[in-house]
Design a protein around this motif. Sequence first.
Motif, mmCIF file in Angstrom:
data_model
loop_
_atom_site.group_PDB
_atom_site.id
_atom_site.type_symbol
_atom_site.label_atom_id
_atom_site.label_comp_id
_atom_site.label_asym_id
_atom_site.label_seq_id
_atom_site.Cartn_x
_atom_site.Cartn_y
_atom_site.Cartn_z
ATOM 1 N N LYS A 181 -10.345 4.488 -1.972
ATOM 2 C CA LYS A 181 -8.952 4.936 -1.907
ATOM 3 C C LYS A 181 -8.001 3.952 -2.583
ATOM 4 O O LYS A 181 -6.882 4.325 -2.971
ATOM 5 C CB LYS A 181 -8.533 5.144 -0.451
ATOM 6 C CG LYS A 181 -8.595 3.882 0.392
ATOM 7 C CD LYS A 181 -8.251 4.141 1.846
ATOM 8 C CE LYS A 181 -8.356 2.860 2.678
ATOM 9 N NZ LYS A 181 -8.039 3.112 4.102
ATOM 10 N N ASN A 182 -8.425 2.690 -2.712
ATOM 11 C CA ASN A 182 -7.563 1.673 -3.302
ATOM 12 C C ASN A 182 -7.842 1.543 -4.797
ATOM 13 O O ASN A 182 -8.990 1.364 -5.214
ATOM 14 C CB ASN A 182 -7.798 0.334 -2.601
ATOM 15 C CG ASN A 182 -6.802 -0.732 -3.031
ATOM 16 O OD1 ASN A 182 -6.874 -1.254 -4.136
ATOM 17 N ND2 ASN A 182 -5.866 -1.054 -2.153
ATOM 18 N N TRP A 183 -6.799 1.599 -5.609
ATOM 19 C CA TRP A 183 -6.986 1.582 -7.062
ATOM 20 C C TRP A 183 -7.595 0.262 -7.543
ATOM 21 O O TRP A 183 -8.316 0.243 -8.545
ATOM 22 C CB TRP A 183 -5.663 1.846 -7.780
ATOM 23 C CG TRP A 183 -4.675 0.715 -7.744
ATOM 24 C CD1 TRP A 183 -3.664 0.524 -6.851
ATOM 25 C CD2 TRP A 183 -4.606 -0.396 -8.655
ATOM 26 N NE1 TRP A 183 -2.974 -0.623 -7.128
ATOM 27 C CE2 TRP A 183 -3.527 -1.206 -8.237
ATOM 28 C CE3 TRP A 183 -5.351 -0.783 -9.770
ATOM 29 C CZ2 TRP A 183 -3.174 -2.376 -8.898
ATOM 30 C CZ3 TRP A 183 -5.007 -1.955 -10.435
ATOM 31 C CH2 TRP A 183 -3.923 -2.723 -9.997
ATOM 32 N N ARG A 184 -7.321 -0.840 -6.843
ATOM 33 C CA ARG A 184 -7.876 -2.126 -7.266
ATOM 34 C C ARG A 184 -9.397 -2.120 -7.158
ATOM 35 O O ARG A 184 -10.092 -2.713 -7.999
ATOM 36 C CB ARG A 184 -7.289 -3.254 -6.411
ATOM 37 C CG ARG A 184 -5.809 -3.503 -6.638
ATOM 38 C CD ARG A 184 -5.258 -4.428 -5.563
ATOM 39 N NE ARG A 184 -5.937 -5.709 -5.540
ATOM 40 C CZ ARG A 184 -6.075 -6.444 -4.442
ATOM 41 N NH1 ARG A 184 -5.607 -6.030 -3.290
ATOM 42 N NH2 ARG A 184 -6.698 -7.609 -4.516
ATOM 43 N N VAL A 185 -9.910 -1.467 -6.139
ATOM 44 C CA VAL A 185 -11.359 -1.382 -5.967
ATOM 45 C C VAL A 185 -11.963 -0.480 -7.042
ATOM 46 O O VAL A 185 -12.979 -0.818 -7.658
ATOM 47 C CB VAL A 185 -11.705 -0.868 -4.558
ATOM 48 C CG1 VAL A 185 -13.209 -0.681 -4.403
ATOM 49 C CG2 VAL A 185 -11.177 -1.837 -3.494
#
Length: 277
Positions: free
Chosen positions: A100-104
């Motif tokens: 869900k996190n764009w950094r991941v």
Amino acid sequence: SVLGASFAKGSVFPVVAALVQDVNCGHRVELAAVLVELAAPLGRDGAIELILPVMSLLTEDESTNVRLAVINHLPSIIAVVGLSEKDDLLPMIRRLGEDKNWRVRHAILQLLPRLAKELGPGPFWQAFQAILTACIADHCYLVREDWIHSMSAVAELPGFGGEWLEADVLTVAVRMADEKSYQLRAVVLSCLGKFASTVSANFLEATLLPPALAMAGDAVPNLRLLCARALSAAAPHATPALSTEKRIPKLQELAADSDIDVKFSAEEALEALNAMA
């Protein structure tokens, strides 16, 4: 490694594995590094049995930093256990690629060239097709932009190249031309600018250029601007006949655009074409 696999498995690992439930996020981040250090002494079978289940739990950690720490250490784990659908590592990587996190998601995207080198063209596309397709339409600009760079790096690997791009990647990317969002339509123009020198002239003229030429009349000025730049980048790789019949007339239209930035970029592109003539 000095004390041996038996000691690591029986005495060290149980203590280390318990840290997965530590309330201190920093300790869980450090755990990812410790697991990597234990993987080699345990060997491939031991790492698959003991390390991967704990790392899998860390990929579901509520802290983004913990999940990123796992990704940072994946190359070292891959060096020990390899990549196989029979083990838990590939499903773990795919799960992170859909995070869900764009950094991941972005961190996994940057790892893809390494994974492609490890797997080869067919298995790589089979394992990561869903993620690659999703990245093209990601709501985060950086993910979409670096998808282009990652695919360019993959295309440079032995066995991949322009034919792989044409068959698997760009046939999906050009579908973005029909998207309602102009940011997603812009992906096609980015592909044209980046891959014009990699794909065949036939694919360039039959598949990439037509939607780009159509965007020259788009209502969004930013897209017309990107179109002028993409057409300029593709110029050295298309046939002179196509330039005369289609690209130059479109650029001439853009050079008369009401938007000053579009007009400037189109004029620059025309000057570059004249210099090539």
